[in-house]
Design a protein around this motif. Structure first.
Motif, mmCIF file in Angstrom:
data_model
loop_
_atom_site.group_PDB
_atom_site.id
_atom_site.type_symbol
_atom_site.label_atom_id
_atom_site.label_comp_id
_atom_site.label_asym_id
_atom_site.label_seq_id
_atom_site.Cartn_x
_atom_site.Cartn_y
_atom_site.Cartn_z
ATOM 1 N N VAL A 27 51.999 37.976 44.478
ATOM 2 C CA VAL A 27 51.578 36.572 44.397
ATOM 3 C C VAL A 27 51.411 36.152 42.942
ATOM 4 O O VAL A 27 51.933 35.112 42.507
ATOM 5 N N THR A 28 50.676 36.953 42.163
ATOM 6 C CA THR A 28 50.407 36.580 40.775
ATOM 7 C C THR A 28 51.674 36.608 39.939
ATOM 8 O O THR A 28 51.824 35.797 39.019
ATOM 9 N N GLY A 29 52.584 37.522 40.250
ATOM 10 C CA GLY A 29 53.866 37.541 39.539
ATOM 11 C C GLY A 29 54.669 36.275 39.787
ATOM 12 O O GLY A 29 55.262 35.700 38.867
ATOM 13 N N THR A 30 54.662 35.810 41.044
ATOM 14 C CA THR A 30 55.353 34.564 41.379
ATOM 15 C C THR A 30 54.673 33.377 40.708
ATOM 16 O O THR A 30 55.348 32.464 40.205
ATOM 17 N N THR A 67 45.599 42.226 38.833
ATOM 18 C CA THR A 67 46.260 42.886 39.960
ATOM 19 C C THR A 67 47.033 44.128 39.529
ATOM 20 O O THR A 67 47.325 44.983 40.364
ATOM 21 N N LEU A 68 47.362 44.231 38.235
ATOM 22 C CA LEU A 68 48.014 45.455 37.753
ATOM 23 C C LEU A 68 47.110 46.673 37.948
ATOM 24 O O LEU A 68 47.595 47.800 38.114
ATOM 25 N N LEU A 69 45.790 46.447 37.933
ATOM 26 C CA LEU A 69 44.847 47.542 38.132
ATOM 27 C C LEU A 69 44.934 48.127 39.536
ATOM 28 O O LEU A 69 44.447 49.221 39.798
ATOM 29 N N LYS A 70 45.541 47.359 40.454
ATOM 30 C CA LYS A 70 45.624 47.806 41.851
ATOM 31 C C LYS A 70 46.820 48.720 42.115
ATOM 32 O O LYS A 70 46.964 49.216 43.237
ATOM 33 N N ILE A 71 47.686 48.905 41.138
ATOM 34 C CA ILE A 71 48.924 49.663 41.373
ATOM 35 C C ILE A 71 48.654 51.052 41.964
ATOM 36 O O ILE A 71 49.297 51.439 42.946
ATOM 37 N N PRO A 72 47.718 51.842 41.423
ATOM 38 C CA PRO A 72 47.506 53.170 42.024
ATOM 39 C C PRO A 72 46.974 53.113 43.460
ATOM 40 O O PRO A 72 47.184 54.044 44.231
ATOM 41 N N GLU A 73 46.281 52.024 43.835
ATOM 42 C CA GLU A 73 45.652 51.943 45.156
ATOM 43 C C GLU A 73 46.563 51.325 46.219
ATOM 44 O O GLU A 73 46.163 51.175 47.369
ATOM 45 N N GLY A 74 47.761 50.945 45.846
ATOM 46 C CA GLY A 74 48.664 50.308 46.812
ATOM 47 C C GLY A 74 49.447 49.160 46.215
ATOM 48 O O GLY A 74 50.374 48.640 46.846
ATOM 49 N N HIS A 116 28.980 39.052 31.783
ATOM 50 C CA HIS A 116 28.179 40.242 32.097
ATOM 51 C C HIS A 116 29.056 41.472 32.318
ATOM 52 O O HIS A 116 28.748 42.562 31.831
ATOM 53 N N TYR A 117 30.163 41.302 33.050
ATOM 54 C CA TYR A 117 30.985 42.463 33.419
ATOM 55 C C TYR A 117 32.136 42.731 32.452
ATOM 56 O O TYR A 117 32.815 43.756 32.569
ATOM 57 N N HIS A 118 32.396 41.831 31.529
ATOM 58 C CA HIS A 118 33.467 41.989 30.543
ATOM 59 C C HIS A 118 34.793 42.355 31.229
ATOM 60 O O HIS A 118 35.257 41.647 32.100
ATOM 61 N N LEU A 119 35.375 43.475 30.842
ATOM 62 C CA LEU A 119 36.678 43.865 31.396
ATOM 63 C C LEU A 119 36.597 44.186 32.888
ATOM 64 O O LEU A 119 37.581 44.045 33.615
ATOM 65 N N ALA A 120 35.417 44.609 33.338
ATOM 66 C CA ALA A 120 35.261 44.922 34.768
ATOM 67 C C ALA A 120 35.427 43.676 35.633
ATOM 68 O O ALA A 120 35.694 43.781 36.831
ATOM 69 N N ALA A 121 35.280 42.496 35.020
ATOM 70 C CA ALA A 121 35.478 41.258 35.774
ATOM 71 C C ALA A 121 36.919 41.133 36.254
ATOM 72 O O ALA A 121 37.191 40.417 37.222
ATOM 73 N N PHE A 122 37.847 41.831 35.575
ATOM 74 C CA PHE A 122 39.245 41.818 36.017
ATOM 75 C C PHE A 122 39.377 42.402 37.420
ATOM 76 O O PHE A 122 40.263 42.000 38.185
ATOM 77 N N VAL A 123 38.521 43.354 37.753
ATOM 78 C CA VAL A 123 38.548 43.931 39.101
ATOM 79 C C VAL A 123 38.259 42.843 40.129
ATOM 80 O O VAL A 123 38.935 42.736 41.164
ATOM 81 N N ALA A 124 37.253 42.004 39.820
ATOM 82 C CA ALA A 124 36.921 40.900 40.719
ATOM 83 C C ALA A 124 38.042 39.882 40.787
ATOM 84 O O ALA A 124 38.371 39.359 41.855
ATOM 85 N N MET A 125 38.663 39.593 39.641
ATOM 86 C CA MET A 125 39.756 38.615 39.610
ATOM 87 C C MET A 125 40.916 39.077 40.479
ATOM 88 O O MET A 125 41.611 38.262 41.106
ATOM 89 N N GLY A 126 41.133 40.392 40.551
ATOM 90 C CA GLY A 126 42.207 40.918 41.392
ATOM 91 C C GLY A 126 41.976 40.666 42.863
ATOM 92 O O GLY A 126 42.924 40.607 43.654
ATOM 93 N N ALA A 127 40.701 40.511 43.257
ATOM 94 C CA ALA A 127 40.382 40.179 44.647
ATOM 95 C C ALA A 127 40.231 38.675 44.848
ATOM 96 O O ALA A 127 40.576 38.142 45.894
ATOM 97 N N VAL A 128 39.730 37.975 43.819
ATOM 98 C CA VAL A 128 39.580 36.522 43.902
ATOM 99 C C VAL A 128 40.922 35.849 44.137
ATOM 100 O O VAL A 128 41.024 34.840 44.840
ATOM 101 N N VAL A 129 41.973 36.425 43.572
ATOM 102 C CA VAL A 129 43.308 35.828 43.730
ATOM 103 C C VAL A 129 43.749 35.803 45.193
ATOM 104 O O VAL A 129 44.618 35.015 45.577
#
Length: 612
Positions: free
Chosen positions: A360-363, A404-411, A198-211
């Motif tokens: 975390v994801t990089g490790t 999680t790369l999407l989070k770079i501008p936010e911290g 349903h969310y396509h690429l926007a699901a990556f935003v959720a995956m960044g928090a699910v991790v």
């Protein structure tokens, strides 16, 4: 097993405080629908099953380096299968990157864990909001100040608290599930698949928090040397995983009935009368979560030193029986400073959640790549079986990392900066030591040539025993050449001692020392240590003397060490900034006398200028 609970599972065990909330907040505009809650729950559950249970507990923990875990141990294991020097270097780069990111994670985990627990005070009484930051800083400072007591004693104290924590959060979740059992639909992967479609690429935003739900999985592997594989596996499968799953599903059941509980579903899951006690228990549990990453950081730091990727650091053994239980003051201070800065800068756990995850994801990614090599080349798995197991896990890790790369501008830049700085330091030290040893070999005299000329020379032999520390066993130490040049004497008995670090955790007594009689009362001694051991030169020399292999009398012995002064060569092999960094690290490393346990009143240091 209480010790395992108290040290290993604190980090992943406190993820319910913020993981589900952080994931759903991205989709709460206009209200959260039932299928979205079930989709996120399904993503969290299957992340726990695939990343923690399948990847780490079942597969990666099998790749122990003689009982020791952690990404540096895995890197050393992978390097054995490398057939070229270039291959070894590429594997080393992956290991260094993973270790650097793990150390960055070690700073963020204490900050977000303790802060998220203390924020429960706001749920109890909104007026307490202004006390959240001071209390958080007080708890964190106290935690780092007691690290010198060691992980063993803290594990015994923290274990019962952690057992109470997991029992409580599991029970709270179970009670809520009874009121809304439809939440069990999230046990199927289908809601997660529907959510992503349903969310396509926007699901990556959720995956960044699910991790965030699986942060701390690396601690299972990094702390394996402290407690062993079997207790860690059993505790996860039969206690920690069920408790976490019940709590996440309980939060989901609560949100299905009361979507407004998204403000803090974890604390709102409990009855109002119990919330103050839950805040206290959560704070205690997050202290334990921080301990898991701190002890893991100590292990990674010592392994980096012993494998030649970091300068000498002080290592304090906190257990008379467990080699892996250590305290490193310099690492502890660096982590404390970083944690305090993060709390003061981000102020809330929601803000820190944006910074969390990338390290975390990089490790995770580095661990999977190294494990793939180890299982294929070291364990001899067929390439088809390796691809069947590790390629899907690698794709999952890549999706986490991309999210999680999407989070770079936010911290998310925070772990990137910390990791990049640590990576640069480790790579510079590794490269600088290589150039240093190459220069020593170029400028020094081969040991065979010196021994051949010695009988014809007029060198005066004086009473006593001289121990020359050298990193190159086949070359004459620079300290000896300078001693002959200035003092024109050689002791009656000479011991050339070389410390060799091997890519195993521990070296047995039968392989510790290699003694060669070079004639003329001159002996070459090669002492081998694993990356989980700390050298003690006088103790080993006394042991060899007791076995009759050498003559050694501590009060008649002088230790000769070379103190290198790094200068730029005519044609520098390193950039100017790298030379400065290498020199800075070299000057601030623990003195050789302290690191090798050499009595300071028996040491003679001779300065050597080395151009690289």
């Amino acid at each position: 097993m209480l010790g395992v609970l108290g040290v290993v599972y604190g980090d992943i065990g406190t993820s319910p405080l913020y993981a589900l909330k952080a994931a759903l907040l991205h989709f709460d505009e206009g209200g959260i629908e039932r299928w979205e809650i079930l989709g996120i729950l399904s993503l969290i559950f299957w992340s726990l099953m695939l990343t923690v249970t399948l990847k780490y507990v079942i597969f990666v923990m099998r790749a122990d380096n003689k009982g020791e875990g952690g990404i540096m141990a895995l890197m050393a294991l992978a390097q054995r299968s490398a057939t070229t020097e270039r291959g070894r270097f590429v594997i080393a780069l992956i290991g260094i990157a993973g270790a650097a990111l793990f150390l960055g994670d070690g700073m963020i985990t204490p900050a977000i864990s303790v802060l998220s627990a203390v924020e429960g005070l706001e749920v109890v009484e909104p007026a307490f909001k202004e006390f959240v930051i001071p209390i958080t800083l007080g708890v964190l400072v106290a935690l780092f100040l007691i690290q010198y007591r060691g992980t063993g004693s803290m594990g015994r104290v923290f274990g019962p608290i952690c057992a109470a924590w997991f029992g409580t959060i599991g029970l709270l979740g179970l009670i809520e599930i009874f009121d809304n059992p439809e939440v069990f639909a999230a046990l199927s992967p289908w809601p997660a698949i529907q959510f992503c479609i349903h969310y396509h690429l926007a699901a990556f935003v959720a995956m960044g928090a699910v991790v965030l739900a699986v942060t701390g999985a690396e601690a299972l592997y990094a702390d394996m040397g402290h407690f062993g594989r079997r207790p860690i596996r059993l505790v996860w499968l039969f206690f920690v995983l069920p408790a976490l799953a019940l709590n996440y599903f309980g939060q989901g059941a609560l949100l299905l009935q009361r979507p407004e509980a998204i403000s803090n579903p974890f604390f709102l899951l409990s009855p109002e009368w119990f919330r103050p006690f839950l805040v206290v228990l959560a704070t205690a549990a997050t202290i334990i979560a921080s301990q898991a990453m701190i002890s893991g950081a100590y292990s990674i730091a010592r392994q980096s030193v012993q494998l030649g990727f970091a300068p000498r650091l002080e290592v304090v053994h906190t257990s008379a029986t467990e080699e892996g239980q250590i305290y490193m003051p310099q690492v502890n201070l660096a982590l404390l400073i970083g944690v305090v800065i993060l709390v003061l800068e981000f102020k809330t756990s929601d803000s820190l959640a944006a910074a969390y995850g990338l390290a975390v994801t990089g490790t995770f990614l580095c661990t999977t790549m190294l494990a793939l090599l180890v299982f294929r080349r070291q364990f001899g798995w067929h390439w088809a079986l390796v691809a069947l197991v590790f390629i899907p896990l690698l794709m999952l890790d890549l999706s986490y990392f991309a999210a999680t790369l999407l989070k770079i501008p936010e911290g998310g830049y925070v772990p990137v900066v910390i990791g990049a700085a640590t990576f640069t330091m480790m790579l510079t030290w590794y490269r600088g030591r290589q150039l240093l040893f190459a220069r020593f070999r170029q400028d020094s005299l081969p040991l065979k040539s010196f021994l051949a000329r010695l009988p014809q020379s007029r060198t005066t032999r004086v009473p006593g025993i001289a121990v020359f520390m050298t990193g190159q066993a086949d070359y004459l130490p620079g300290a000896l050449l300078h001693n002959l040049k200035h003092n024109k004497v050689l002791h009656e008995r000479v011991l050339f001692v070389t410390v060799r670090n091997e890519d195993v955790p521990n070296v047995g007594p039968e392989r510790r020392a290699e003694v060669t009689d070079l004639g003329g009362d001159i002996h070459r001694i090669i002492l081998c240590y694993g990356f989980q051991e700390s050298p003690n030169i006088p103790r080993e020399l006394e042991r060899l003397a007791a076995e009759g292999l050498i003559v050694f009398e501590p009060m008649q012995t002088s230790y000769f060490l070379g103190r290198e002064t790094i200068v730029a060569a005519t044609v520098p092999k390193m950039a100017r900034w790298q030379q400065w960094l290498f020199t800075f690290l070299s000057r601030n490393s623990v003195p050789a006398t302290e690191f090798f346990k050499i009595p300071s009143d028996r040491v003679v240091e001779l300065g050597v200028r080395v151009a690289i």
